[in-house]
Motif scaffolding. Structure first.
Motif, PDB file in Angstrom:
ATOM      1  N   MET A   1       0.843  -1.198   0.000  1.00 33.18           N
ATOM      2  CA  MET A   1       0.000   0.000   0.000  1.00 33.18           C
ATOM      3  C   MET A   1       0.878   1.247   0.000  1.00 33.18           C
ATOM      4  N   GLN A   2       0.503   2.220  -0.844  1.00 30.91           N
ATOM      5  CA  GLN A   2       1.230   3.478  -0.905  1.00 30.91           C
ATOM      6  C   GLN A   2       0.903   4.331   0.319  1.00 30.91           C
ATOM      7  N   LYS A   3       1.954   4.822   0.980  1.00 32.87           N
ATOM      8  CA  LYS A   3       1.772   5.654   2.168  1.00 32.87           C
ATOM      9  C   LYS A   3       2.157   7.100   1.850  1.00 32.87           C
ATOM     10  N   TYR A   4       1.340   8.032   2.337  1.00 31.31           N
ATOM     11  CA  TYR A   4       1.596   9.449   2.104  1.00 31.31           C
ATOM     12  C   TYR A   4       1.630  10.222   3.415  1.00 31.31           C
TER      13      TYR A   4
ATOM     14  N   ASP B   1      -2.175   5.405  -8.481  1.00 30.71           N
ATOM     15  CA  ASP B   1      -2.507   4.162  -9.171  1.00 30.71           C
ATOM     16  C   ASP B   1      -2.557   2.936  -8.269  1.00 30.71           C
ATOM     17  N   LYS B   2      -2.587   3.125  -6.964  1.00 27.18           N
ATOM     18  CA  LYS B   2      -2.633   1.972  -6.067  1.00 27.18           C
ATOM     19  C   LYS B   2      -3.343   2.355  -4.769  1.00 27.18           C
ATOM     20  N   PRO B   3      -3.783   1.389  -3.972  1.00 25.78           N
ATOM     21  CA  PRO B   3      -4.375   1.720  -2.671  1.00 25.78           C
ATOM     22  C   PRO B   3      -3.399   2.542  -1.831  1.00 25.78           C
ATOM     23  N   TYR B   4      -3.932   3.443  -1.028  1.00 25.43           N
ATOM     24  CA  TYR B   4      -3.059   4.321  -0.261  1.00 25.43           C
ATOM     25  C   TYR B   4      -3.618   4.573   1.126  1.00 25.43           C
TER      26      TYR B   4
ATOM     27  N   CYS C   1       8.331  10.676   6.980  1.00 26.00           N
ATOM     28  CA  CYS C   1       8.688  10.066   5.692  1.00 26.00           C
ATOM     29  C   CYS C   1       9.960   9.227   5.816  1.00 26.00           C
ATOM     30  N   ARG C   2      10.953   9.778   6.477  1.00 25.36           N
ATOM     31  CA  ARG C   2      12.218   9.035   6.621  1.00 25.36           C
ATOM     32  C   ARG C   2      12.034   7.776   7.458  1.00 25.36           C
ATOM     33  N   LYS C   3      11.189   7.860   8.457  1.00 27.14           N
ATOM     34  CA  LYS C   3      10.988   6.731   9.371  1.00 27.14           C
ATOM     35  C   LYS C   3      10.137   5.627   8.750  1.00 27.14           C
ATOM     36  N   THR C   4       9.142   6.002   7.957  1.00 29.45           N
ATOM     37  CA  THR C   4       8.161   5.029   7.467  1.00 29.45           C
ATOM     38  C   THR C   4       8.299   4.681   5.988  1.00 29.45           C
TER      39      THR C   4
END
Length: 220
Positions: free
Chosen positions: A1-4, A38-41, A68-71
């Motif tokens: 899963m894409q993380k933001y 283009d993918k679940p997020y 962001c750096r951690k995950t």
């Protein structure tokens, strides 16, 4: 899963309280997530600073970058200038190997294109500043007193004209050759949009806007 991790910024306390600017950024980001992702997020964090774009002390941006750096999440902003108005600051973020960056209004742009866009935007601001100072100096030399309500209006008009002329010069290298080649106004607008060149308000080009640019360039 894409993380933001979503980062937004406005320039003044008034904007922060009223939501001005933040709503537009949120709309851009939601549009990106719904149509260009283009993918679940999942959204891990939403961070907002209420600071000038030239202020390097950004506690919420620092927090967003830390997550962001951690995950391994991707930093998502609506526009590139929400990160900073300094190309050096933007470059440092893009050079960070632990940070991935996406810009909602430029969904297909890679790091190289984003860097070029940031550099051009900085040049444009410098040019507009110089053009504005020159316009005000010219007005002063002609005896225009820059004070009071009427004179303040004249000053604003001079600034608006100078800024419009500067923006026209910026896209002259694209617009003029296409027009000379016989391209219609609508096609020139499409070319500007495809190249990722935003209008003064950050929107998409229309034929009427291209016509105004051509008129300004012809009156130089």
């Amino acid at each position: 899963m894409q993380k933001y991790v979503i980062y937004t910024r406005v320039s003044t306390q008034e904007q922060g309280r009223s939501g001005l600017g933040l709503e537009a950024q949120d709309r851009d980001i939601e549009l990106f997530l719904s149509q260009f992702n283009d993918k679940p997020y999942s959204v891990l964090e939403r961070c907002t600073d209420v600071l000038s774009g030239t202020n390097d002390d950004r506690p919420e941006l620092d927090r967003a970058l830390g997550v962001c750096r951690k995950t391994g999440a991707t930093l998502l902003v609506s526009k590139l200038d929400r990160l900073s108005r300094k190309v050096s600051t933007i470059s440092a973020i893009m050079d960070d190997k632990k940070v991935k960056l996406r810009v909602a209004q430029m969904p297909y742009a890679d790091k190289f294109q984003l860097h070029i866009h940031a550099a051009l935007a900085e040049q444009e601001r410098e040019f507009i500043s110089a053009r504005t100072k020159a316009a005000l100096a010219e007005a002063k030399a002609k005896g225009v007193k820059l004070g009071g309500l009427r004179d303040a209006t004249m000053k604003r008009n001079e600034i608006v004209k100078a800024n419009a002329a500067a923006r026209a010069e910026k896209v002259a290298g694209i617009v003029l050759p296409l027009r000379e080649a016989g391209e219609p106004l609508r096609e020139i607008a499409n070319r500007l949009n495809e190249a990722g060149v935003a209008t003064a308000r950050g929107g998409s080009w229309q034929a009427s806007q291209v016509k105004r640019v051509l008129d300004r360039l012809e009156s130089r």
